[in-house]
Write an enzyme that holds these catalytic residues in place. Sequence first.
Site, mmCIF file in Angstrom:
data_model
loop_
_atom_site.group_PDB
_atom_site.id
_atom_site.type_symbol
_atom_site.label_atom_id
_atom_site.label_comp_id
_atom_site.label_asym_id
_atom_site.label_seq_id
_atom_site.Cartn_x
_atom_site.Cartn_y
_atom_site.Cartn_z
ATOM 1 C CG HIS A 106 -1.873 1.169 1.258
ATOM 2 N ND1 HIS A 106 -2.741 1.437 0.220
ATOM 3 C CD2 HIS A 106 -2.107 2.127 2.202
ATOM 4 C CE1 HIS A 106 -3.465 2.512 0.519
ATOM 5 N NE2 HIS A 106 -3.091 2.950 1.707
ATOM 6 C CG ASP A 123 -3.907 5.534 3.960
ATOM 7 O OD1 ASP A 123 -4.341 4.969 2.939
ATOM 8 O OD2 ASP A 123 -3.274 4.938 4.847
ATOM 9 C CB CYS A 170 -2.848 2.808 -2.909
ATOM 10 S SG CYS A 170 -1.735 1.436 -3.280
#
Length: 228
Positions: A106, A123, A170
Amino acid sequence: MEKSGADKKILSFNDVVLRQSDLEILSGPNFLNDRIIEFYFSYLSSFYPAQDILLVPPSIAFWIMNCPVVESLKDFVEPLHLPDKKLVIFPVNDNEDVCKAEAGFHWSLLAFERNANVFVHHDSNRGMNKWHAKRLYKAVVGYMGVSDSASAPSYLECIDSPLQVNGYDCGLYVTAIARAICSWHNSGEDKEGDGLWYSSVKAQVTPSSVAEMRSEILSLIRNFMDTK
């Protein structure tokens, strides 16, 4: 005869070397690797060449966060000239194994803004990297060059950061948010308010714009390949 599986070099851009596999990553719904993010950060640095902006390559951010010998970190970060920067953007990865490259799952983004004296963590997966971002913050905060009379920069988790809609974009959110923050910084908008770049990020980073980032980065690479 060259083996069909050879991962040949396709482009050298500034200090970044891209390979055939990077094009394949961008051509499908895949997790971005270090090289692609480093390429785009290098491109943004060229597009926004102000000396007070620093986009830190993934490998450097990773080493700052995971450096096993804390005493040697000062010499490592000194060439970055962090005290001279008003905006510093770090990519955050959840890989903790210093012996294994590109082992994380991630990406997120940590940005420092000097006027507000704050680190903000964005995030796209609801704080999945929060622990890793705080590790990076704690590792680097003492090197930002804040005066003795001022308080240390604070850490802020952006609870309204744009969220990814799948399990692989991401890295694209990191590139899109970095672009929005650099654009905000370059625009000369009021940087004293509490809003920082939040409204710019919210307006510019949407699922559709992020989906387009994949083809945009791929087109950038192909255009640079054509001019070499």
